[in-house]
Design a protein around this motif. Structure first.
Motif, PDB file in Angstrom:
ATOM      1  N   HIS A  39       0.798  -1.215   0.000  1.00 48.74           N
ATOM      2  CA  HIS A  39       0.000   0.000   0.000  1.00 48.74           C
ATOM      3  C   HIS A  39       0.837   1.274   0.000  1.00 48.74           C
ATOM      4  CE1 HIS A  39      -3.767   2.099   0.635  1.00 48.74           C
ATOM      5  NE2 HIS A  39      -3.200   2.812   1.585  1.00 48.74           N
ATOM      6  N   HIS A  49       0.693   3.096   6.281  1.00 49.07           N
ATOM      7  CA  HIS A  49       1.280   4.282   5.639  1.00 49.07           C
ATOM      8  C   HIS A  49       2.613   4.666   6.266  1.00 49.07           C
ATOM      9  CE1 HIS A  49      -3.179   4.930   4.925  1.00 49.07           C
ATOM     10  NE2 HIS A  49      -2.671   4.755   3.722  1.00 49.07           N
ATOM     11  N   HIS A  78      -7.233  10.348   2.232  1.00 52.81           N
ATOM     12  CA  HIS A  78      -5.962  10.974   1.902  1.00 52.81           C
ATOM     13  C   HIS A  78      -6.126  12.411   1.441  1.00 52.81           C
ATOM     14  CE1 HIS A  78      -3.442   7.623   2.664  1.00 52.81           C
ATOM     15  NE2 HIS A  78      -4.144   6.830   1.899  1.00 52.81           N
TER      16      HIS A  78
HETATM   17 FE   LIG Z   1      -3.782   4.815   1.886  1.00 53.54          FE
END
Ligand SMILES: [Fe+2]
Length: 302
Positions: free
Chosen positions: A27, A91, A284
């Motif tokens: 990711h 992340h 995001h």
């Molecule tokens: Fe993401």
């Protein structure tokens, strides 16, 4: 997996194909001056899951994690894999080098943080193990073997969506920002939390040099979206800038854009842009200066 490097003109410079230790949801990744760094975390999938009509991805608590370190000028044969016990991470805040060491800063949880990717062995979702804490993973390229040199927690905040001043991507940096969850605050969230179900009611700024943390609480009926750092000028020192985030005003069905002095989050926004439309409570956020938007061939969204 394929790793691509694309230059400012949009031309493909490099394409490297390599095998991961196992199939996973890849990711995000980190960059340092000399390496591209990939964390392999067991959010896994398989043909068997798809044939059984299960969600594409599930979390496997029995698999270790891996950190793959690929020299940016190297080939697939040059990638080095380090491994550590099972955990969750998604992340990346930033990565950088210190001598032969590679540091990789990532919010990390003991267990699965994504209830929508259920445990592959059928275990119930455990919200206590789902809290992510910003953690520095360190591997030493001068070491032998596959072990991490260490994992060090950087802040006692449960949160995700880490960001920095993007000019410092791949470099040593001082200031990190993220969304966080404070369940000790009053909470009334009509209309839901966010697309992931996570309740992000705090904006947090972490000073890695002093170890101090600043926070701003969005209020009982608001949640926040991923913040972005805007330097005051292209040559402004790190930290001399603004932090912007969208606030989901859930009680009113509205959205505000909040603008903070990046050094003074606790004082609240220095400006609030009352948007005329409700934005979806998304995940995001990205920001680009107008000059970059006008330059042909420059990618501005991810
Ligand atoms: Fe993401």
């Amino acid at each position: 997996m394929a790793y691509y490097e694309i230059d400012r003109q949009g031309q493909l410079k490099r394409e490297v194909w390599f095998e991961l230790p196992y199939y996973c949801m890849m990711h995000d990744f980190g960059l340092t001056e000399h390496y591209a760094v990939f964390h392999v975390v067991p959010i896994v999938g398989s043909w068997e899951r798809l044939r059984a009509g299960l969600p594409h991805f599930g979390f496997d608590t029995t698999q270790p994690i891996y950190l793959g370190v690929l020299p940016r000028e190297g080939t697939a044969a040059d990638i080095r894999w380090f491994t550590a016990p099972n955990c969750f991470a998604s992340h990346v805040m930033n990565a950088f080098e210190e001598g032969t060491k590679v540091h990789f800063d990532v919010p990390m949880a003991k267990g699965n943080a994504f209830p929508f990717f259920p445990d592959v062995h059928g275990a119930e979702f455990d919200p206590h193990k789902a809290h992510c804490y910003l953690t520095r993973w360190t591997v030493d390229m001068a070491s032998r073997g596959e072990a991490f040199e260490g994992m060090k927690r950087l802040a006692e905040l449960s949160g995700e969506f880490p960001r920095i001043d993007d000019r410092y991507t791949s470099q040593p940096y001082r200031f990190g920002f993220m969304l966080a969850q404070d369940f000790s605050r009053p909470l009334q969230l009509p209309g839901g939390r966010s697309a992931t179900g996570m309740m992000m009611n705090l904006l947090a700024g972490i000073d890695h040099a002093s170890g101090t943390v600043q926070t701003y609480w969005a209020g009982p009926t608001s949640t926040l979206q991923e913040p972005c750092v805007i330097p005051k000028s292209p040559t402004a020192p790190e930290g001399d800038g603004y932090l912007v985030t969208v606030a989901n005003r859930l009680a009113e069905g509205r959205s505000d854009l909040l603008i903070f002095d990046a050094q003074r989050l606790t004082e609240g926004p220095i400006a609030t842009v009352k948007l005329e439309l409700r934005l979806r409570p998304a995940l995001h956020g990205n920001w680009a200066p107008e000059s970059q938007l006008q330059r042909p061939g420059t990618a501005v969204t991810t």
